[in-house]
Design an enzyme around this catalytic site. Structure first.
Site, PDB file in Angstrom:
ATOM      1  N   GLY A 224       0.821  -1.207   0.000  1.00 53.96           N
ATOM      2  CA  GLY A 224       0.000   0.000   0.000  1.00 53.96           C
ATOM      3  C   GLY A 224       0.855   1.257   0.000  1.00 53.96           C
ATOM      4  O   GLY A 224       1.948   1.296  -0.562  1.00 53.96           O
ATOM      5  N   SER A 225       0.356   2.251   0.693  1.00 53.24           N
ATOM      6  CA  SER A 225       0.988   3.569   0.624  1.00 53.24           C
ATOM      7  C   SER A 225       2.390   3.594   1.211  1.00 53.24           C
ATOM      8  O   SER A 225       3.139   4.530   0.939  1.00 53.24           O
ATOM      9  CB  SER A 225       0.129   4.595   1.352  1.00 53.24           C
ATOM     10  OG  SER A 225      -1.165   4.569   0.809  1.00 53.24           O
ATOM     11  N   THR A 226       2.736   2.622   2.045  1.00 56.78           N
ATOM     12  CA  THR A 226       4.096   2.655   2.582  1.00 56.78           C
ATOM     13  C   THR A 226       5.114   2.564   1.458  1.00 56.78           C
ATOM     14  O   THR A 226       6.251   3.006   1.600  1.00 56.78           O
ATOM     15  CB  THR A 226       4.349   1.494   3.573  1.00 56.78           C
ATOM     16  OG1 THR A 226       4.050   0.262   2.926  1.00 56.78           O
ATOM     17  CG2 THR A 226       3.495   1.637   4.823  1.00 56.78           C
ATOM     18  N   LYS A 228       5.120   4.274  -1.075  1.00 55.93           N
ATOM     19  CA  LYS A 228       5.368   5.609  -1.623  1.00 55.93           C
ATOM     20  C   LYS A 228       6.733   6.140  -1.192  1.00 55.93           C
ATOM     21  O   LYS A 228       7.313   7.000  -1.855  1.00 55.93           O
ATOM     22  CB  LYS A 228       4.258   6.572  -1.182  1.00 55.93           C
ATOM     23  CG  LYS A 228       2.939   6.285  -1.917  1.00 55.93           C
ATOM     24  CD  LYS A 228       1.798   7.062  -1.325  1.00 55.93           C
ATOM     25  CE  LYS A 228       0.475   6.658  -1.988  1.00 55.93           C
ATOM     26  NZ  LYS A 228      -0.687   7.124  -1.220  1.00 55.93           N
TER      27      LYS A 228
END
Lengths: 495, 481
Positions: A224-226, A228
């Protein structure tokens, strides 16, 4: 008649010679491979013939050995015991008379049983002086308080999950927790009535939550966003943006390249042309999706690999390889860059990402065996920290640090703030399942920095909470408090 | 070679009265070692397993010593010129076998499947019976040539012995091979005795027919081809060994029996062609039977791929568990022993399970005494065979020569077939290591075999009586001043 007699004598001699040659082949040439064949029950008998050495955390053994009752047919003299077995099982693995050994118990079996060649001299001395053979110890890098914080945190939530804490400066593993877990003591023996039953209950087919899976090392989740953080690192390293506060040329809505599909952001956050700092703070999908697409598949893949993706890590227990897809088109590259599509990472991998940023861009090779000790406590081998790669320059690492610190100070990661330390982090809420039908995974990766500039800990936590309300699941809410507790435990321990 | 078929003819050779020394004291000295070594080994096992000298050490040592002593005294009295090595070598093997059997008796695993427990004491009784038969052979068989009279009775006897296991109600099928007969609580392997009786028949028969077999042949492509009618007996023997193979599924006895016949035929006729025929026929027989006999096929498969078969049987994919499991366990035992072995009592050869103290006893030696121990044991067997062949060479009558080479050849073949099977050199067969393995028939029959060899060697080495005083000699006598 004597001529044929002499020939028969030679023939008989050849028969004996053939046997002698065969015996030499069997007992000299092939002896080692037969002796150590895993199917050879003597391997097990030897493993349990003397008290095994111990696996040590913070100077205290977390394992033990117990003499088995001398029942008539049991040819194993000693049985393994575990202290806080469920908490430590992702570290120790198990050593069971009936079901073999895994992980550290298996990898360091030679030291633990005392059969390792490096103990040969000592064993020979013991044999001459008539002492019973003893096993050596495996001293781990783990931190008991951090492990407890991680395990208790996961247990409190009650869903499936895992947490990994690393020392960014050395790569030493400080915590390695997985939940639900199992107590290896329950099947360390070979009794059909107790051990086999306990084992059967733990098998995945009988227990859907699969407690014997080491989620910290062997399960890959969409990050997920981690992820990024990796994308931001790639942007900085490739010069796409040179500072955290430069406006990104990113529209909202952002349409995935070559499609008419918009890439949505969660809720109604402002993401149009925001800086990377702001985009990371509120977790803009559109900004990082566009960065991934702009950089392209090859540059993203290169950066991901520098962080350790697409390779198994041996700590020395093997971890599964995390995955950043190698074959994808441009829209898929955009999705992969925000941790979706086929991107998948182990909790260890994401802890490595955080630790590389915290360690000013240098990724240390993770390890969890500090040293191996002979029974006399002499050190047989000491692990030296090794550099694995440099995914970021020091300058870019500091830029990324300031971005991650903003996330904790005023962004989605506020729950991880620690007084007296600077914390940088990134939340993630990873959707998965067909059409995102299943409950998302809550991620949090972070590191803590002390006032002296040292960075003692980086953590990755992933939680899958089956009981929570879908909308309540967020990395900041579920995973960040656990990460905070783990970091605090390490800092407290260090002071 | 003396060429007499007349049993009443006395020594006609020209060897003078200064014959070979009797060597009885050598034998005695060697016997002391042959008893002392197993006694030390016995103490060693006790110390390794229980940390104390076993309670039965004295009675065991005295028992073995007494049996060896009786054997020695009987040889001294009834066969004073016999080969001095045969008795000590057999005693040593028998004693080591007893130690290994006692060592396996201590295994709880083997006790639980009723393979071990009190086998060593039984084996000691069998040994006593074996020595008794040995003594009987030496006392009652004054001259081995007497056995020639029983040529055809031997043939009948051998056939009965070999076919006995097929008699319904008498034969016992133990793990796939029908080579036992059961009388009450006793099980006997008639094949072990048949080996000796057959050797007597072959020796008697071939001695009479050897000229016909050797000379009446046609030369074809460098080989002397036997006449059709002379092929008769070899075909009969071949047929019987095939029958044993098929109906008793006993590869070992069949091979032993046929091999012994070919050896004796070759020695009697001095014609290499017989060996070619022998090998050809055994190959045809073996391949033919193996192509339809599942028991033999299992063993061949277990031999070619022991680990694979073991895993398959473990996984329950295939049956035939017994053979591949044992074969693999034996290989592991050998491998775990390595060069020097684990030491008496410190191995785990009980994992071989039911035949650990009989067919597979060599694996215990391999594990606990290692490569060094097995080589020593194989060399002891080699020495026994060598002394047997030497006896055959020294024997002055063709019957004695044939009988001695037949017995020692069979002994060598048996050692090869069993040891080769256990070590995975050839497919497993259900036979026992002579003297080492647990089993009454085997020990008793092999003591009888040693007895006959000793009898032949005594006759062969006995100095000829001094020539009668020659009246002419007196006239040329030198008179000392």
């Amino acid at each position: 008649m004597n001529k044929p007699l002499r020939r028969i004598a030679i023939f008989c001699g050849l028969l004996i010679l053939a046997l002698l040659i065969r015996d030499n082949w069997l007992q000299y040439v092939k002896a080692d491979s037969l002796r150590t064949d895993t199917k050879n029950r003597r391997v097990l008998i030897a493993r349990y013939s003397t008290p095994r050495g111990d696996i040590v955390v913070d100077g205290e053994p977390i394992t033990g050995s117990k003499k088995t009752p001398s029942k008539s047919l049991n040819d194993f003299a000693y049985k393994r015991t575990y202290k806080d077995g469920a908490m430590w099982s992702p570290v120790t693995g198990y050593a069971s008379q009936a079901f073999g050994a895994t992980q550290l118990e298996s990898i360091e079996d030679g030291i633990l049983t005392g059969d390792d060649d490096r103990l040969f001299f000592r064993n020979t001395l013991d044999m001459l002086t008539g002492k019973e053979k003893q096993g050596g110890n495996v001293v781990t890098t783990l931190n008991g308080a951090a492990q407890k914080a991680a395990y208790d945190g996961l247990k409190k939530i009650g869903g499936k999950g895992a947490a990994v804490a690393l020392d960014p400066e050395t790569g030493a593993i400080l915590a390695l927790a997985s939940y639900p877990s199992y107590d290896p003591s329950t099947f360390a023996g070979n009794s059909l009535s107790t051990d086999s039953k306990a084992w059967t209950k733990l098998l995945k087919k009988n227990n859907p939550s699969d407690p014997m899976l080491n989620r910290a090392l062997r399960e890959t989740y969409p990050p997920g966003s981690t992820f990024k953080v990796v994308t931001a690192a790639a942007a900085l390293e490739n010069g796409l943006y040179t500072s955290a506060d430069q406006a990104t040329d990113s529209p909202v809505p952002y349409t995935l390249p070559d499609t008419r599909q918009p890439l949505k952001n969660e809720g109604s956050i402002a993401c149009k042309n925001v800086s990377m700092r702001e985009a990371l703070r509120v977790s803009c999908n559109s900004v990082f999706g566009k960065i991934g697409a702009d950089l392209g598949k090859d540059k993203m893949l290169e950066e991901a690999k520098k962080f350790g993706f697409n390779a198994q890590q041996f700590v020395p227990v093997r971890s599964n390889a995390s995955n950043f897809p190698e074959k994808m088109d441009r829209p898929q590259t955009a999705l992969s860059s925000i941790g979706q599509f086929e991107t998948a990472a182990t909790p260890l991998q994401m802890a490595m990402v955080a630790s590389a940023v915290a360690n000013n861009g240098t990724l240390m090779k993770p390890y969890m065996v500090d040293k191996l000790q002979a029974p006399s406590l002499d050190v047989i081998s000491q692990t030296k920290p090794e550099e694995l790669s440099r995914p970021l320059s020091e300058k870019n690492a500091q830029i990324l640090q300031s971005m991650m610190e903003t996330v904790v100070q005023s962004g989605t990661g506020k729950n991880a703030q620690i007084s007296g330390a600077t914390v940088g982090g990134k939340t993630g809420t990873a959707q998965h399942g067909v059409n995102n039908s299943e409950k998302p995974y809550a991620w949090f990766i972070s590191y803590a920095k002390l006032s002296d500039g040292s960075s003692p800990v980086a953590v990755a936590v992933v939680v899958e909470d089956e009981h929570a309300n879908r909308d309540d699941i967020s990395g900041g809410g579920l995973a960040a408090p656990i990460a905070k507790n783990v970091m605090e435990a390490v800092i407290k321990n260090k002071k | 070679m003396s060429s007499s078929t007349n049993a009443t003819t006395h020594h006609t050779s020209t060897i003078g009265s200064i014959g070979t020394p009797s060597r009885r004291n050598t034998e005695l000295a060697l016997l002391v070692f042959a008893v002392a070594i197993p006694v030390f080994a016995y103490a060693n096992v006790g110390l390794a397993i229980d940390n104390k000298v076993p309670a039965g050490l004295l009675s065991y040592g005295v028992g073995l010593g007494l049996l060896a002593g009786i054997g020695h005294l009987v040889v001294r009295k009834f066969a004073p010129y016999a080969d001095p090595l045969l008795l000590p070598l057999a005693t040593l093997l028998n004693g080591l076998g007893l130690v290994a059997i006692w060592r396996l008796d201590q295994s709880k695993l083997l006790q639980s499947i009723d393979v071990a427990g009190d086998k060593a004491s039984k084996q000691l009784i069998y040994t006593a019976m074996g020595i008794a038969l040995f003594v009987a052979v030496l006392v009652f068989l004054k001259d081995h040539r007497v056995l020639q009279r029983y040529t055809y009775i031997s043939m009948a006897g051998a056939l009965v012995l070999l076919l006995l296991p097929l008699v319904p109600g008498l034969g016992a099928d133990v793990f796939g091979a029908k080579i036992w007969i059961q009388i009450g609580s006793f099980t006997i392997q008639p094949g072990e005795f048949a080996k000796i009786v057959l050797a007597i028949f072959f020796a008697g028969y071939l001695m009479v027919k050897r000229d016909a077999l050797a000379l009446a042949s046609r030369r074809f492509m460098g080989l002397y081809l036997p006449r059709g009618r002379d092929l008769g007996p070899i075909l009969v023997v071949w047929g019987i060994s095939i029958l044993i193979l098929v109906f008793e599924t006993d590869l070992g006895t069949s091979l032993l029996f046929f091999g012994m016949f070919v050896i004796m035929l070759y020695v009697a006729t001095e014609r290499t062609s017989w060996i070619v025929f022998g090998l050809l026929m055994s190959a045809v027989g073996a391949v033919g039977v193996a192509s339809f006999e599942p028991h033999i096929q299992t063993r061949v498969q277990a031999w070619l791929n022991p680990l694979g078969e073991y895993k398959a049987s473990q996984a329950g994919v295939k049956d035939g568990i017994v053979h591949s499991e044992q074969a693999m366990q034996a290989l592991w035992a050998f491998g775990s022993g390595g060069t020097l072995g684990t030491g008496w009592g410190q191995g785990h050869s009980e994992l071989i399970r039911f035949a650990a103290n009989s067919d597979f006893i060599l694996a215990t030696f391999g594990e606990e005494l290692g490569l060094a121990g097995i080589m020593a044991i194989l060399l002891i067997y080699g020495l026994i065979v060598e002394r047997g062949v030497r006896t055959a060479l020294a024997a002055r009558d063709p019957f004695g020569k044939l009988l001695a080479i037949g017995l020692s050849g069979a002994f060598a073949l048996q050692v090869f077939v069993v040891a080769g099977g256990v070590m995975g050199l050839i497919p497993l067969t259900g036979m026992t290591m002579p003297f080492l393995a647990y089993g009454g028939s085997s020990v008793i029959a092999n003591w009888a075999l040693i007895g006959i060899l000793i009898r032949i060697s005594d006759t062969a080495r006995r100095p000829a009586p001094s020539p009668a005083p020659n009246p002419d000699a007196e006239m040329t006598q030198v008179v000392r001043p």
